[in-house]
Structure formats: C-alpha cells, structure tokens
Motif scaffolding. Structure first.
Motif, mmCIF file in Angstrom:
data_model
loop_
_atom_site.group_PDB
_atom_site.id
_atom_site.type_symbol
_atom_site.label_atom_id
_atom_site.label_comp_id
_atom_site.label_asym_id
_atom_site.label_seq_id
_atom_site.Cartn_x
_atom_site.Cartn_y
_atom_site.Cartn_z
ATOM 1 N N GLN A 238 0.827 -1.320 0.057
ATOM 2 C CA GLN A 238 0.050 0.102 -0.069
ATOM 3 C C GLN A 238 0.898 1.276 0.025
ATOM 4 N N GLY A 239 0.208 2.381 -0.448
ATOM 5 C CA GLY A 239 1.164 3.784 -0.772
ATOM 6 C C GLY A 239 1.808 3.927 -1.885
ATOM 7 N N ALA A 240 2.291 5.052 -2.075
ATOM 8 C CA ALA A 240 2.720 5.444 -3.424
ATOM 9 C C ALA A 240 4.029 4.734 -3.890
ATOM 10 N N ASP A 241 4.695 4.079 -2.958
ATOM 11 C CA ASP A 241 5.986 3.489 -3.150
ATOM 12 C C ASP A 241 5.881 1.865 -3.291
ATOM 13 N N GLY A 242 4.588 1.635 -3.110
ATOM 14 C CA GLY A 242 4.272 0.083 -3.288
ATOM 15 C C GLY A 242 4.244 -0.310 -4.719
ATOM 16 N N GLN A 243 4.657 -1.710 -4.908
ATOM 17 C CA GLN A 243 4.610 -2.246 -6.252
ATOM 18 C C GLN A 243 3.780 -3.073 -6.485
ATOM 19 N N PRO A 244 3.197 -3.130 -7.675
ATOM 20 C CA PRO A 244 2.062 -4.113 -8.079
ATOM 21 C C PRO A 244 2.579 -5.683 -8.040
ATOM 22 N N CYS A 245 1.522 -6.478 -7.593
ATOM 23 C CA CYS A 245 1.719 -7.730 -7.814
ATOM 24 C C CYS A 245 1.325 -8.407 -9.118
ATOM 25 N N THR A 246 2.120 -9.161 -9.869
ATOM 26 C CA THR A 246 1.418 -9.791 -11.229
ATOM 27 C C THR A 246 1.057 -11.479 -11.121
ATOM 28 N N MET A 247 -0.190 -11.441 -11.404
ATOM 29 C CA MET A 247 -0.614 -12.981 -11.283
ATOM 30 C C MET A 247 -0.320 -13.554 -12.846
ATOM 31 N N VAL A 248 0.577 -14.676 -12.800
ATOM 32 C CA VAL A 248 0.867 -15.198 -14.261
ATOM 33 C C VAL A 248 -0.124 -16.536 -14.173
ATOM 34 N N ILE A 249 -1.062 -16.557 -15.084
ATOM 35 C CA ILE A 249 -2.020 -17.520 -15.111
ATOM 36 C C ILE A 249 -2.035 -18.157 -16.405
ATOM 37 N N ARG A 250 -1.984 -19.548 -16.094
ATOM 38 C CA ARG A 250 -1.916 -20.435 -17.317
ATOM 39 C C ARG A 250 -3.426 -21.155 -17.590
ATOM 40 N N THR A 251 -4.114 -21.442 -16.509
ATOM 41 C CA THR A 251 -5.667 -21.783 -16.682
ATOM 42 C C THR A 251 -6.481 -21.004 -15.626
ATOM 43 N N LEU A 252 -7.480 -20.416 -16.418
ATOM 44 C CA LEU A 252 -8.391 -19.581 -15.702
ATOM 45 C C LEU A 252 -9.431 -20.566 -14.618
ATOM 46 N N HIS A 253 -9.879 -20.169 -13.871
ATOM 47 C CA HIS A 253 -10.997 -20.858 -12.863
ATOM 48 C C HIS A 253 -12.044 -19.815 -12.545
ATOM 49 N N TRP A 254 -13.314 -20.376 -12.316
ATOM 50 C CA TRP A 254 -14.083 -19.514 -11.645
ATOM 51 C C TRP A 254 -14.076 -19.111 -10.466
ATOM 52 N N THR A 255 -14.275 -17.957 -9.903
ATOM 53 C CA THR A 255 -14.057 -17.431 -8.481
ATOM 54 C C THR A 255 -15.673 -17.033 -8.215
ATOM 55 N N VAL A 256 -15.843 -17.029 -6.809
ATOM 56 C CA VAL A 256 -17.053 -16.829 -6.233
ATOM 57 C C VAL A 256 -16.933 -15.655 -5.027
ATOM 58 N N PRO A 257 -17.642 -14.747 -4.948
ATOM 59 C CA PRO A 257 -17.801 -13.737 -4.188
ATOM 60 C C PRO A 257 -18.342 -14.125 -2.672
ATOM 61 N N ALA A 258 -19.203 -14.921 -2.815
ATOM 62 C CA ALA A 258 -20.170 -15.441 -1.742
ATOM 63 C C ALA A 258 -21.017 -16.779 -1.945
ATOM 64 N N TYR A 259 -21.595 -17.174 -0.979
ATOM 65 C CA TYR A 259 -22.199 -18.407 -1.351
ATOM 66 C C TYR A 259 -23.766 -18.190 -1.594
ATOM 67 N N TRP A 260 -24.138 -16.893 -2.346
ATOM 68 C CA TRP A 260 -25.303 -16.505 -2.886
ATOM 69 C C TRP A 260 -25.431 -16.182 -4.255
ATOM 70 N N ILE A 261 -26.299 -16.627 -4.903
ATOM 71 C CA ILE A 261 -26.221 -16.369 -6.381
ATOM 72 C C ILE A 261 -27.471 -15.788 -6.869
ATOM 73 N N TRP A 262 -27.526 -14.605 -7.294
ATOM 74 C CA TRP A 262 -28.804 -13.971 -7.614
ATOM 75 C C TRP A 262 -29.966 -13.857 -6.501
ATOM 76 N N GLY A 263 -29.488 -13.827 -5.355
ATOM 77 C CA GLY A 263 -30.329 -13.883 -4.229
ATOM 78 C C GLY A 263 -30.595 -15.171 -3.690
ATOM 79 N N LEU A 264 -30.290 -16.079 -4.221
ATOM 80 C CA LEU A 264 -30.460 -17.686 -3.790
ATOM 81 C C LEU A 264 -29.334 -18.487 -3.122
ATOM 82 N N PRO A 265 -29.599 -19.077 -2.293
ATOM 83 C CA PRO A 265 -28.261 -19.780 -1.433
ATOM 84 C C PRO A 265 -27.661 -20.696 -2.329
ATOM 85 N N PHE A 266 -26.260 -21.082 -2.343
ATOM 86 C CA PHE A 266 -25.680 -21.577 -3.488
ATOM 87 C C PHE A 266 -25.985 -23.154 -3.298
#
Length: 528
Positions: A238-266
């Motif tokens: 964090q901060g102005a002197d902070g450096q970015p982190c780069t994720m090197v990705i060969r295979t993408l996967h689905w990620t989920v923010p929470a256990y609810w989908i369009w208001g329904l429990p997963f």
C-alpha cells in the motif's frame, strides 16, 4: 539410515500416518483399537498448520465443515473461519475425545515394508494380480505392514508391525509441484528470489510482509493459494511506493464472491438431492441412464445461470479473467475459489495485475512469456500445487507403489478409502468434495465398522469396477478429473456408504428437507 540407532517395537493392531483432519478423524473412530498415530511435525492440523498463510480462510461456511458429534461454537456465524480458528477447533475436538494420547509427534515414517505373506518371500506384481477374489479382513490377527519411524531430534529409528495401516498424509504439502523449463531457462538464470507456497507458508507474518513489501512480485497460479498470495502482496504494498503484484495465469478458474447467486443460496444448485439428481452418478440404473442425456440442457442452464451472476458481479471481462469452460467443470473438480473481499478492489487500484500465458520461463530479471514479452520481478512465488500422490509412492514398496495411480492418473479407491489391490491398508483424505472434513469423517466411520467385521466388502473385481465407473463419470463431467472430486454425486456416494454400514441412507426428517436441504456432517451422526 546407515548410522542410525535401530530398535524394534512389538506389533500393535492399527497404525495411522498423519495427524491432520483425516488422521485425527481416523484415530477417533478407531480409538477402541488404541491406534498409534505418527505425526512428522510437533503439532496436529496438517495443511491447516503447515501450508496456510495469514489470509487463509475456510472455503465453506463453518456449519458445513464440522464433525458430526462436535459442532462449532457459534456454528451459524456466517463469516468464514481463519486457519487459526480451524486449528483451534481441531485441537478442541481432539482434546474433547482424548485423541491426542494416540499421537506420537516428531515421528516421521521413513519406510514401509509388506510382511503379510509371512513366508519371507518378496511380493511381486503377479502375486497381487493373481490374488484371491475377496479382499479379506482388515484385521487379520498378525502384522501385515512393518513401518520404520524416525524420531526427532534423536534420529532414532524404531520399527512397528501393524495389522492395518491407515494413510492420512494427504494430497497437499511436503512435496511441491515445480514447473519444468527448457535448458538454460530455469531459475538458475534468474537473479531474484524464487519460493514455493510450501516455503512461504513457513514464514511468520512479519517475515512474509518483509519479503513482499516494496518488491515487484510475480505469483504463478490462479487457484485459492495464488489468489490469497496476491492479496497479501497487495496489502504489503500500500502507498505510493508500493509495487504491483502480477498473477501469471495458465488456466483460468471461476471465482465466487459469496455463497449466494442472484439472491438464492448456493447449495440449491449442487448440494441437495434434487440438484444432484440432474447429474450422472455410479450405479444409477437403466432409467437414469436414459434420463441423464435429457437433463443435460437443465445442467447447462444451471451453470449458465451462475456464470451470468459472476460475470455481472465481478469484473471478469474487464480483466480478461472469464474462463472458457463452464462453471460446472470447476465445481465438479472442487476448484471453485471464494475470493477475498478486497481482491478486485486491489486490482482496481493497480496493486494486482494479470498476465495470461500458456508457457513462461525465467530470464535474469524476471519472467519471459511465449509472446516474447517480459516481466521484471524481484520475487517469484510459485502457487503451482503439490505432488501428493508421489508422497505415498515414495513410501510404499513395490509392487504396491506402482498401483497407487492408475492409467487415468487417479488413485482408484473404493469408497474413497480402500485400494482393492493393496491389502490391510486404507487411505483417508484422497477424494475431495464440498466439505473434505465431512467426507473424511464418514469414511472413517465406515472404515472402523469394516475393520470390526460388521460388514464385508464386495469382491476385488466388483470394487475395481465401481472405482472405474466413478472415474469415467468424473472424466465426462470435467477436464480436471484428476483431482478426484465427487461434489456432483456426493450424496449418492454417502448413501452407498450408509447402506454398506447398515444405516438408512435417507437421513432427513421429511421428504421436503430430503429433496431441497443440503446434507452436512450433522446428518450422519451415530445411529442407535
């Protein structure tokens, strides 16, 4: 082992290797046999102790990750427990049921020998292939396996004989899976620091922060560990002197923010009887064999429904992180990752960046990619997984070592526990589901009753057919089948285990709950 002091201990009935969640569950269920649990480190917990970061949290709600006879305190708390919470819970469970008395810490298994023949002749692959049609009892009345255990810090090696050996060393930790590079393009040409997640997890919070702060970091991978690492890197910069982190990705996967989908429990989409009815499963009969192809559009619609929510909720298109394969494929291989709350907010600030590439290698200043671009990096963190099966192969003698993995790359385990061609041995923690703790505990209950002779296994041929059928189903469902995940037919898998134990397989109080409520460990409590 040429110079160590060797002593011999008399035989005991049950030995367990590993004191992670699976090992502790096995020790509790087999406690009436006074098992010996060998743990190579000084604590219980397995990967939760030795492969976790400061940000590591459980991927499921706590009520889905608990023992059937030991509920979490505040089990309805909707927050995800940290790895420290899980270690505290596991230690409380082991203390409550007096399991720790069976554990021998700092005791590393260095060799396993098969002595079951009793005639001194070495067992060959032909002996195994031509074995009897029946598997035989797990407790045979005489030692079958000899285990050499090195105790630290003395380096003394003691040998034990066991009628039954339960292997619970897991698929993760111990042996890192390392990328292979062309000549002169490996880490030997790189001028920075390279570290696998196995070594990173051994750093304390301050040392980890010092490693990342102000550094150009590349994280290789895009599963849960890689995502956690990138988030920790962003927080350290964090901060102005902070450096970015780069994720090197060969295979993408689905990620989920929470256990609810369009208001329904997963859980409504994959974790109930009604939802799993849509999916293929072993031993499903002629009618379901005819029905499953007809239900394919419904399965695809469910997957698309979830994908539409994730594409709306998360900036996947913006960052080029939308996978080409369906959500179902990731769920069926237990690769769905729950995102840290601030992951994409850090990406929006430029603290996390992404590079998709099928191949990469090192140059002096960092990483080079197949499209001839380069990335400068001071630190490269490899979230590339583990060689879990190799741990067992290195321990077991031939011919059993060569049987651990079949031609498909999977451990062919009946009920996820018994290898039909390896006698008097069980494996716990080698199949995955939505809740690996629930999966392990139920199979340990099954194993205990099998050891006590309360039921018999089918013939070796039938067990091999069963495992082959499960593997074929996983192959049809996901390209990532080698993870041996049963998430789309986990309830049916548990039904069959209950039937073998003589339990009723439908565990709910009424048909509505049976059809539409998820199953948890609480549903598999002991029957009277």
């Amino acid at each position: 082992m040429a110079c160590e002091q060797i002593s011999y201990r008399k035989s005991t009935r049950v030995g367990i290797i590993g004191a992670g969640i699976s090992g502790i569950a096995a020790a509790k269920q087999l406690s009436h046999h006074n098992p010996i649990v060998f743990e190579a480190t000084d604590s219980i917990g397995g990967v939760w102790k030795h492969c976790s970061f400061a940000s590591t949290k459980l991927q499921t709600p706590r009520c889905d990750f608990e023992f059937s006879d030991y509920p979490w305190p505040q089990r309805d708390n909707s927050t995800f427990p940290s790895y420290l919470d899980i270690l505290h819970y596991l230690h409380a469970y082991a203390t409550h049921f007096d399991v720790l008395k069976f554990v021998r810490f700092n005791s590393r298994v260095v060799e396993i020998r098969y002595i079951g023949g009793g005639d001194g002749r070495e067992t060959t692959i032909l002996d195994v292939a031509a074995g009897p049609g029946e598997f035989g009892p797990l407790l045979s009345g005489h030692p079958v396996w000899e285990v050499a255990v090195e105790t630290h810090p003395s380096k003394t090696v003691e040998r034990y004989g066991f009628e039954l050996l339960v292997v619970c060393i897991g698929k993760y930790g111990d042996i890192p899976k390392m990328p292979v590079f062309p000549p002169n393009k490996g880490q030997e040409v790189y001028g920075g620091k390279v570290m696998h997640t196995l070594d990173y997890s051994k750093l304390d919070k301050e040392a980890a922060r010092e490693l990342l702060k102000g550094k150009k970091v590349a994280v290789v991978g895009y599963k849960k560990s890689a995502i956690d690492l990138a988030t920790e890197c962003a927080q350290a910069n964090q901060g102005a002197d902070g450096q970015p982190c780069t994720m090197v990705i060969r295979t993408l996967h689905w990620t989920v923010p929470a256990y609810w989908i369009w208001g329904l429990p997963f859980f409504l989409f994959y974790s109930t009887r009604s939802s799993q009815f849509l999916h293929q499963r072993p031993n499903q009969g002629l009618v379901r064999n005819l029905l499953c192809p007809l239900l394919s559009p419904v399965r695809k619609a469910v997957s698309k429904f979830i994908e539409s929510y994730l594409a709306w909720k998360l900036p996947l298109v913006k960052y080029g992180l939308k996978p080409d394969h369906s959500f179902e494929e990731d769920y069926a291989s237990c690769q769905m990752a729950i995102l840290p709350e601030n992951f994409f907010s850090e990406a929006d600030k430029g603290k996390i960046m992404f590079k998709k590439t099928p191949r990469w290698w090192f140059w002096n200043g960092g990483l080079e990619f197949e499209d001839n671009t380069k990335l400068e990096a001071d630190v490269v963190l490899l979230a590339t997984g583990f060689e879990g099966k190799k741990k067992i192969q290195d321990l077991l003698p031939q011919p059993f070592s060569s049987l651990i993995v079949d031609s498909s790359g999977i451990m062919p385990l009946y009920r996820g526990t018994i290898h039909p061609l390896i006698p008097n041995m069980a494996f716990v923690g080698y199949i995955e589901s939505v809740s690996n703790l629930q999966t392990a505990e139920l199979r340990c209950k099954w194993l205990s009753r099998l050891a006590d002779g309360l039921f018999k296994l089918p013939s070796i041929e039938k067990m091999l057919d069963q495992t082959s059928e499960e593997i074929e189903i996983m192959k049809k469902t996901t390209r990532f089948y080698k993870r041996h995940c049963i998430s789309t037919f986990s309830i049916n898998h548990s039904d069959e285990i209950c039937e073998e134990m003589g339990w009723k397989c439908w565990r709910k109080n009424n048909w509505v709950l049976e059809a539409f409520a998820p199953y948890s460990s609480q549903d598999y409590g002991e029957e009277d």
